[in-house]
Design a protein around this motif. Structure first.
Motif, PDB file in Angstrom:
ATOM      1  N   ARG A   1      -6.780  -4.635 -35.219  1.00 55.60           N
ATOM      2  CA  ARG A   1      -6.649  -3.816 -36.423  1.00 55.60           C
ATOM      3  C   ARG A   1      -5.485  -4.307 -37.280  1.00 55.60           C
ATOM      4  O   ARG A   1      -5.592  -4.323 -38.497  1.00 55.60           O
ATOM      5  N   ARG A   5      -5.684  -5.458 -41.151  1.00 54.48           N
ATOM      6  CA  ARG A   5      -4.878  -4.843 -42.212  1.00 54.48           C
ATOM      7  C   ARG A   5      -4.041  -5.880 -42.940  1.00 54.48           C
ATOM      8  O   ARG A   5      -3.956  -5.867 -44.172  1.00 54.48           O
ATOM      9  N   ASN A   8      -6.278  -7.911 -45.110  1.00 54.85           N
ATOM     10  CA  ASN A   8      -6.711  -7.078 -46.238  1.00 54.85           C
ATOM     11  C   ASN A   8      -5.617  -6.978 -47.300  1.00 54.85           C
ATOM     12  O   ASN A   8      -5.879  -7.091 -48.496  1.00 54.85           O
ATOM     13  N   ARG A  60     -13.026  -4.987 -56.830  1.00 48.81           N
ATOM     14  CA  ARG A  60     -12.741  -5.625 -55.544  1.00 48.81           C
ATOM     15  C   ARG A  60     -11.479  -5.039 -54.912  1.00 48.81           C
ATOM     16  O   ARG A  60     -11.439  -4.788 -53.709  1.00 48.81           O
ATOM     17  N   SER A  63     -12.344  -1.737 -53.474  1.00 50.91           N
ATOM     18  CA  SER A  63     -13.108  -1.909 -52.250  1.00 50.91           C
ATOM     19  C   SER A  63     -12.209  -2.321 -51.087  1.00 50.91           C
ATOM     20  O   SER A  63     -12.332  -1.791 -49.978  1.00 50.91           O
ATOM     21  N   LEU A  64     -11.292  -3.230 -51.347  1.00 51.98           N
ATOM     22  CA  LEU A  64     -10.358  -3.655 -50.285  1.00 51.98           C
ATOM     23  C   LEU A  64      -9.443  -2.524 -49.867  1.00 51.98           C
ATOM     24  O   LEU A  64      -9.122  -2.371 -48.689  1.00 51.98           O
ATOM     25  N   LYS A  66     -10.119   0.667 -49.978  1.00 49.40           N
ATOM     26  CA  LYS A  66     -10.912   1.609 -49.188  1.00 49.40           C
ATOM     27  C   LYS A  66     -11.140   1.054 -47.787  1.00 49.40           C
ATOM     28  O   LYS A  66     -11.042   1.795 -46.811  1.00 49.40           O
ATOM     29  N   ALA A  67     -11.385  -0.234 -47.678  1.00 46.19           N
ATOM     30  CA  ALA A  67     -11.587  -0.855 -46.370  1.00 46.19           C
ATOM     31  C   ALA A  67     -10.314  -0.753 -45.535  1.00 46.19           C
ATOM     32  O   ALA A  67     -10.373  -0.521 -44.330  1.00 46.19           O
ATOM     33  N   ASP A  68      -9.165  -0.896 -46.208  1.00 42.34           N
ATOM     34  CA  ASP A  68      -7.895  -0.780 -45.493  1.00 42.34           C
ATOM     35  C   ASP A  68      -7.720   0.631 -44.946  1.00 42.34           C
ATOM     36  O   ASP A  68      -7.251   0.807 -43.827  1.00 42.34           O
ATOM     37  N   ASP A  70     -10.141   2.619 -44.134  1.00 42.55           N
ATOM     38  CA  ASP A  70     -11.122   2.775 -43.068  1.00 42.55           C
ATOM     39  C   ASP A  70     -10.664   2.143 -41.760  1.00 42.55           C
ATOM     40  O   ASP A  70     -11.019   2.609 -40.685  1.00 42.55           O
ATOM     41  N   ILE A  71      -9.879   1.076 -41.879  1.00 42.93           N
ATOM     42  CA  ILE A  71      -9.379   0.411 -40.677  1.00 42.93           C
ATOM     43  C   ILE A  71      -8.460   1.368 -39.938  1.00 42.93           C
ATOM     44  O   ILE A  71      -8.482   1.529 -38.768  1.00 42.93           O
TER      45      ILE A  71
END
Length: 71
Positions: A1, A5, A8, A60, A63-64, A66-68, A70-71
């Motif tokens: 993880r 991160r 990301n 982008r 999106s990144l 949000k992905a961070d 989610d991690i």
């Protein structure tokens, strides 16, 4: 993880730097237009391309981010 991160966050920084470059290009474009070095049509076309690319980069980044989260 932790690696995800870190990766990301690096990607987000890169996208932010690209966005900053585009902002500089838009400023330079405006200066050329104001100095009558560009026609109105050329200015509009070039600005539209830059704004579209800036929008893509903003999406982008979102999106990144949000992905961070989610991690």
């Amino acid at each position: 993880r932790k690696d995800l991160r870190t990766n990301n966050k690096l990607q987000i920084r890169q996208v932010e730097m690209e966005t900053s470059k585009i902002d500089q290009q838009i400023d330079e474009l405006m200066n050329k237009f104001l100095a009558d070095k560009l026609s109105d049509d050329d200015y509009k076309k070039m600005k539209a391309k830059l704004l579209n690319k800036r929008q893509e980069l903003t999406e982008r980044t979102d999106s990144l981010s949000k992905a961070d989260e989610d991690i």
